[in-house]
Design a protein around this motif. Sequence first.
Motif, PDB file in Angstrom:
ATOM      1  N   LYS A 110      -0.981  -5.277  14.305  1.00  0.00           N
ATOM      2  CA  LYS A 110      -1.982  -5.036  13.267  1.00  0.00           C
ATOM      3  C   LYS A 110      -2.502  -3.605  13.338  1.00  0.00           C
ATOM      4  CE  LYS A 110      -6.244  -6.898  11.293  1.00  0.00           C
ATOM      5  NZ  LYS A 110      -7.288  -7.949  11.402  1.00  0.00           N
ATOM      6  N   ARG A 111      -2.870  -3.158  14.520  1.00  0.00           N
ATOM      7  CA  ARG A 111      -3.384  -1.800  14.672  1.00  0.00           C
ATOM      8  C   ARG A 111      -2.282  -0.774  14.434  1.00  0.00           C
ATOM      9  NH1 ARG A 111      -5.910   1.261  19.973  1.00  0.00           N
ATOM     10  NH2 ARG A 111      -6.895   2.953  18.828  1.00  0.00           N
ATOM     11  N   ASN A 112      -1.112  -1.035  14.978  1.00  0.00           N
ATOM     12  CA  ASN A 112      -0.024  -0.064  14.870  1.00  0.00           C
ATOM     13  C   ASN A 112       0.452   0.102  13.429  1.00  0.00           C
ATOM     14  OD1 ASN A 112      -0.097   0.508  17.563  1.00  0.00           O
ATOM     15  ND2 ASN A 112       1.673  -0.728  18.107  1.00  0.00           N
ATOM     16  N   ALA A 113       0.418  -0.960  12.662  1.00  0.00           N
ATOM     17  CA  ALA A 113       0.818  -0.855  11.260  1.00  0.00           C
ATOM     18  C   ALA A 113      -0.105   0.097  10.504  1.00  0.00           C
ATOM     19  CB  ALA A 113       0.821  -2.229  10.603  1.00  0.00           C
ATOM     20  N   ARG A 114      -1.389   0.034  10.804  1.00  0.00           N
ATOM     21  CA  ARG A 114      -2.357   0.933  10.149  1.00  0.00           C
ATOM     22  C   ARG A 114      -2.095   2.388  10.532  1.00  0.00           C
ATOM     23  NH1 ARG A 114      -7.316   2.915  11.753  1.00  0.00           N
ATOM     24  NH2 ARG A 114      -7.234   1.690  13.674  1.00  0.00           N
ATOM     25  N   ILE A 115      -1.836   2.625  11.813  1.00  0.00           N
ATOM     26  CA  ILE A 115      -1.549   3.984  12.273  1.00  0.00           C
ATOM     27  C   ILE A 115      -0.244   4.496  11.674  1.00  0.00           C
ATOM     28  CG2 ILE A 115      -1.037   5.403  14.310  1.00  0.00           C
ATOM     29  CD1 ILE A 115      -2.846   3.467  15.914  1.00  0.00           C
ATOM     30  N   ALA A 116       0.782   3.636  11.691  1.00  0.00           N
ATOM     31  CA  ALA A 116       2.080   4.020  11.140  1.00  0.00           C
ATOM     32  C   ALA A 116       1.977   4.360   9.660  1.00  0.00           C
ATOM     33  CB  ALA A 116       3.094   2.900  11.358  1.00  0.00           C
ATOM     34  N   ARG A 117       1.195   3.569   8.925  1.00  0.00           N
ATOM     35  CA  ARG A 117       1.038   3.827   7.496  1.00  0.00           C
ATOM     36  C   ARG A 117       0.398   5.184   7.247  1.00  0.00           C
ATOM     37  NH1 ARG A 117       3.920   2.280   3.706  1.00  0.00           N
ATOM     38  NH2 ARG A 117       4.063   4.534   3.681  1.00  0.00           N
TER      39      ARG A 117
END
Length: 200
Positions: A110-117
């Motif tokens: 969940k957190r990594n998806a936000r950073i990746a985006r």
Amino acid sequence: MSRGIIVLDPGHGQFGNPYPVLPGYYEGTQNFHLACYLKEELEKRDFTVLMTRQSVEDDPSLAERGCMAGDNHALIFLSLHSNAPGSATPPERYNKCRGSVTYYSMTDEKRNARIARALNDCVVKTMDTEDRGIKTRSYPDQPKVDYYGVIRNSAQSGCRQAFIIEHGFHTNPEDVAFLSNEDCLKKLAAAEADVLDKLF
């Protein structure tokens, strides 16, 4: 006072993956230059930055690269790359593929998806290239295990915020025009540093 440690991994070694459309240029060298510019920008913003390659000639193992993040209690691990089409791509499409994609660890999805985006959006905008999305990749028979060695070793060593950014395609003339220009790389480094500044 340092705001924390960021590990930058310029992908491959010095002569890793030549640019077919611009002889004499290599993914491994250009991403080393990008990492150096990004290191400078992040240090301006009070981060401590470690590089998996101290010189352009260095080429540590995938495990050594990823584990540097966990061993040093890094906030984030970023592996910097450019892309190439897969073997199934028809020859007539080979140099037409372009765009940025960011892979992230499933260990903190969940957190990594936000950073990746945020990182991928930044690359797309700065390079004026296509958005190929954000993705995870696992072993076919181990759906909870990250496929890419640098991401897997970073996460397993303790740094779960682990990413591979594919900055365009080094097989595409438009993307290569950007990636081979040092001023463009400096612009990209500043933009990525701004994103990390806001995220952390």
